[in-house]
Motif scaffolding. Structure first.
Motif, mmCIF file in Angstrom:
data_model
loop_
_atom_site.group_PDB
_atom_site.id
_atom_site.type_symbol
_atom_site.label_atom_id
_atom_site.label_comp_id
_atom_site.label_asym_id
_atom_site.label_seq_id
_atom_site.Cartn_x
_atom_site.Cartn_y
_atom_site.Cartn_z
ATOM 1 N N LYS A 305 0.680 -1.239 0.039
ATOM 2 C CA LYS A 305 0.021 -0.108 -0.011
ATOM 3 C C LYS A 305 0.783 1.089 0.004
ATOM 4 O O LYS A 305 0.323 2.398 0.325
ATOM 5 N N GLU A 321 -6.555 -7.702 4.523
ATOM 6 C CA GLU A 321 -6.403 -7.351 3.274
ATOM 7 C C GLU A 321 -5.515 -8.625 2.689
ATOM 8 O O GLU A 321 -5.289 -8.498 1.249
ATOM 9 N N ASP A 724 -6.121 1.281 -4.517
ATOM 10 C CA ASP A 724 -5.953 0.669 -3.210
ATOM 11 C C ASP A 724 -4.390 -0.101 -3.064
ATOM 12 O O ASP A 724 -4.026 -0.057 -1.673
#
Length: 879
Positions: A305, A321, A724
């Motif tokens: 990320k 995630e 994302d």
């Protein structure tokens, strides 16, 4: 039967008054016979012939054929009339040099009757005395032979009328007689009208003579003619076959070769730029990235990320995630984690005094990356590595890369020992060989790791030469090899390969600091808000605190309790402790300086006394003790604690984001009872109930995806191409930089394509129009022979196809060469294979469609212009 009724033809030459070529004449012509039109030059005889043959139209009056006014015929009907009923014999012969004798004659007959035509052509050639001349080239014929070919061409259609304009004007007397004899013979079955100056031949051969002067008939030997119609014939539709069209097209193109070459080159450039612009528009990062990885034998995609640093950990990956990322993956993957300790990422402690300083200065040992990265594998995957030593089985055991092993033998590493008092002593340790590292303990931020094995790396052999090159030289002028070395290893130098059990087995101290990213800087105390915030830490060991009465040691605190730091008390005092400290510190310093001066004065007095009195007894004057500012601040803090009665009161802290994901989620307020103050630390301590707000030792930062299949790589790049996540390979930075340039070009590609299209259309229009002007005479001849405008247009369309095809071949070749040049240049500059600009075969189809569109559009104006011209004007090149 031909009837001329009150026909007038007026011309309007440029810069001249109007000219009346035919002045209101009327007469009729028989069904057969040889008619001569005699008159001086400019008398109007040729104009009259052209009107009868519909090569031109009268200004007024009517010309009737079998009772129909051919002056009012449409272009299509006029073409049918010329092709079926009229045969022309021109003074200039007007044969087409591209064709042999046979093809010139065959041009005007029905293309569907090939076998019939061949027999008829041979018959006509025999009739005009040219037996076996069918395959002769026009250029090899004499003038008389050419004219007889023209006569044969007129005869082949078995026309109702043959119109000959000065047919013997360019011939000698012998050839002239042959031509007139032929006309005399064929006039028995059809009408032959000859324009001539030759009165002798007219009186010798003519059945009737018309004399014309100033556009009027002054003598007509035809008297009363019985009005009977010709027998109607089937309409002949001459067809120019594909091969003949190609010959004509090439013949027309050869006239201006330089212009043709320039046009083809310019079109090729336009089509090439179109194809390249299309390639930019179709730029595909996933495909480009995947192809580069396959070519460079690279298998790893790093998915995270963002970049982790000391201050922001919002981009760490949560378990949810990681599950979302890996749920549908068909590829191998492993997790990358950082060791987080004492509010910072752990580093490998190399020695600051390397043993081999001469080697340290070479390019091979010049890369460095600070933070340790832990890569998690299962036992099977660890067993697939080619290692020296063993795979990790015990607590804290790791595998290291062969390059890191090289570095540790040169730089050394930090180790430590603990003495009887429990004090830790750090020291530099060196080993002789890489193998000696196996089993060694290496100090990291909050403990040690054990090297159980070294992963061998065959690729390092390629970079051995860098050991003999100084890093200073490479920094000034880096080679491709050095850049490749840095690209491969700089971010992976401190990778540690661990088993799935490592995190559960490790003896590394846990991380108890609550990162600032998990709470707001808002504290509530005594109905006041404070925005400086607190540094929080989970209580985990013995601590000396002030409980409001005295200093004491404690070994635990309860949930909901808090021990404030002296920094926190300073914040709650609204600056009073700092102000008091500054005042008292100033007083203590002034008192200290005063005492120092007094002491110096006493020393000076004793020295003077000693010099004046040898028997003087010298007394040692004691040192003046410096003020203990640390004790001072502690006393001031204690005074503030007592003044505000802090101990026992409650303090509320606004916390955020229990799951360690920075967001705009609702705040959670936690209230704590203050049980003491710690002076030895800058952190305030809370109980184990707040453990969920602290980060674990190992922060999952990335998922490493291992894949070697191009299709799967493309799918991965496409799947995670969103805001994302961030995907990285060792090529990402370069490819993304290329993408920025390509996308900036892509934004204007549509305009570029439109400009190229317009340019191509205009270029071809100019060329076709120019070629039409050059070949007006030839076009007029074809029209006079009964070839339709559409057939003529097909020739020019074929010209366009030939030009466009040549430009297409050049453009596709040029595009491929240019794309390869660009890609090879970029590859050379980036020291790895990359093909950002791809030749798409579908662009070939697009270019073909563009070519078709260009040809169609470019023919519209010339076709309109052509349809408005009379054949005689084209033959004379008047328009």
């Amino acid at each position: 039967m031909i009837e001329i009724k009150n026909v007038t033809k007026v011309y309007y030459p440029k810069k001249c008054n109007k000219k009346v070529a035919i002045d209101n004449i009327s007469f009729s012509l028989p069904n057969n016979g040889l008619i001569f039109l005699l008159g001086k030059s400019g008398s109007g005889k040729s104009t009259l012939l052209n009107l009868i043959g519909t090569l031109d139209k009268p200004t007024s009056g009517s010309i009737l054929f079998n009772g129909e006014n051919i002056s009012d015929f449409s272009e299509k009907k006029l073409t049918n009339y010329r092709s079926s009923h009229v045969g022309f014999v021109f003074q200039e012969f007007n044969l087409l040099d591209e064709f042999n004798v046979y093809d010139n004659i065959n041009l005007v007959v029905d293309g569907k009757q090939k076998n019939v035509n061949k027999h008829k052509i041979n018959k006509c050639l025999n009739l005009v005395g040219l037996n076996n001349f069918g395959h002769r080239k026009v250029g090899d014929l004499s003038g008389g032979e050419k004219q007889r070919v023209a006569v044969a061409r007129a005869l082949i259609k078995e026309p109702s009328i043959i119109l000959a304009d000065e047919p013997t004007g360019n011939l000698d007397s012998t050839n002239s007689c042959q031509i007139f004899n032929i006309f005399k013979e064929i006039s028995k079955s059809c009408l032959v009208v000859v324009v001539s100056h030759d009165k002798d031949s007219a009186f010798k051969y003519a059945d009737s003579i018309f004399e014309i002067e100033d556009g009027k008939i002054i003598n007509n030997t035809i008297k009363d003619i019985q009005k009977e119609f010709f027998e109607r014939k089937l309409i002949i539709k001459p067809h120019i076959g594909f091969i003949k069209r190609i010959k004509l097209a090439f013949g027309m193109l050869k006239v201006k070769k330089i212009k043709l070459i320039i046009t083809i080159l310019l079109l090729a450039i336009a089509f090439s730029l179109f194809s390249i612009s299309y390639s930019f528009m179709k730029f595909n990062i996933p495909k480009t990235h995947a192809e580069t990885m396959i070519h460079e034998n690279e298998r790893t995609i790093i998915l995270n990320k963002g970049t982790i640093n000391n201050y922001k950990l919002y981009n760490m990956l949560t378990k949810k995630e990681i599950n979302d990322i890996t749920r549908d993956l068909n590829s191998k993957y492993y997790i990358e984690s950082y060791l987080y300790s004492e509010n910072k990422l752990a580093e490998l402690k190399l020695s600051f005094n390397p043993k081999y300083t001469d080697l340290q200065s070479n390019a091979y040992y010049s890369i460095y990356n600070e933070y340790l990265k832990f890569l998690t594998f299962n036992a099977k995957e660890l067993g697939e590595f080619n290692i020296i030593g063993t795979i990790p089985n015990e607590a804290n055991e790791v595998l290291i890369s062969e390059l890191l092993a090289d570095y540790l033998t040169i730089y050394g590493f930090k180790n430590y020992s603990i003495n009887k008092n429990g004090d830790v002593n750090y020291y530099d340790k060196f080993v002789e060989t890489k193998e000696d590292l196996i089993g060694e303990k290496v100090y990291v931020e909050n403990g040690f790791i054990v090297i159980s094995g070294i992963i061998k790396d065959e690729k390092l052999k390629e970079f051995e030469v860098l050991k003999s090159i100084s890093q200073q030289q490479m920094k000034k002028k880096p080679t491709n090899l050095y850049n490749k070395f840095r690209s491969l290893y700089e971010n992976n130098l401190f990778n540690l390969y661990i088993s799935e059990e490592f995190i559960n087995q490790t003896s590394l101290k846990p991380n108890y600091i609550i990162d600032r990213s998990t709470f707001e800087n808002v504290v509530y105390f005594d109905s006041r808000e404070y925005y400086d915030g607190l540094g929080l830490k989970i209580f985990s060991e013995n601590l000396e605190i002030y409980d409001g009465n005295k200093l004491k040691k404690i070994n635990s605190i309860n949930d909901g309790e808090i021990i404030l730091s002296s920094n926190a008390v300073e914040m709650l005092s609204n600056g009073r402790t700092v102000e008091k400290f500054q005042i008292k510190a100033k007083e203590l310093n002034e008192d200290f300086l005063k005492k120092v001066k007094e002491r110096e004065q006493k020393i000076k007095e004793q020295q003077e006394a000693l010099q004046n009195d040898p028997n003087y007894i010298y007394h040692e004057i004691p040192e003046i003790e410096e003020p203990n500012l640390e004790k001072l601040i502690q006393d001031i803090i204690i005074e503030e604690i007592k003044t505000q009665n802090i101990i026992g009161k409650e303090i509320t802290i606004e916390m955020l984001d229990k799951n360690h994901i920075y967001s705009n989620s609702d705040s959670v307020y936690h209230t704590f009872k203050i049980i003491g103050v710690v002076f030895s630390d800058s952190y305030s301590y809370v109980g184990q109930d707040m453990i969920n707000y602290s980060f674990d030792n190992f922060i999952a930062s990335s998922v490493y995806i291992d894949e070697s299949n191009e299709i799967e790589l493309i799918n991965i790049f496409e799947k995670f191409d969103n805001k994302d996540y961030e995907m990285k390979t060792r090529f990402s930075s370069s490819i993304n930089s290329i993408a920025k340039v390509v996308y900036s070009v892509e934004n204007i590609s549509n305009y570029i394509l439109l400009v190229f299209l317009i340019f191509s259309v205009l270029l071809l229009i100019v060329f076709v129009s120019s070629n039409l002007n050059v070949h007006k005479r030839k076009i007029g001849i074809l029209r006079a022979l009964g070839i339709s405008t559409s057939e003529v247009v097909k020739i020019f369309m074929l010209e366009g196809v030939i030009i466009a095809f040549g430009a297409f071949i050049l453009s596709m070749s040029g595009t491929i060469v240019l794309i390869n040049f660009v890609n090879n240049y970029i590859t050379k500059e980036l020291f790895f294979f990359v093909r950002p600009v791809i030749f798409y075969w579908e662009s070939v189809l697009n270019v073909v469609m563009i070519i078709i569109l260009v040809i169609i559009i470019s023919l519209i104006l010339p076709t309109i212009k052509l349809s408005k011209c009379h054949p005689i004007d084209l033959i004379r090149n008047n328009k």
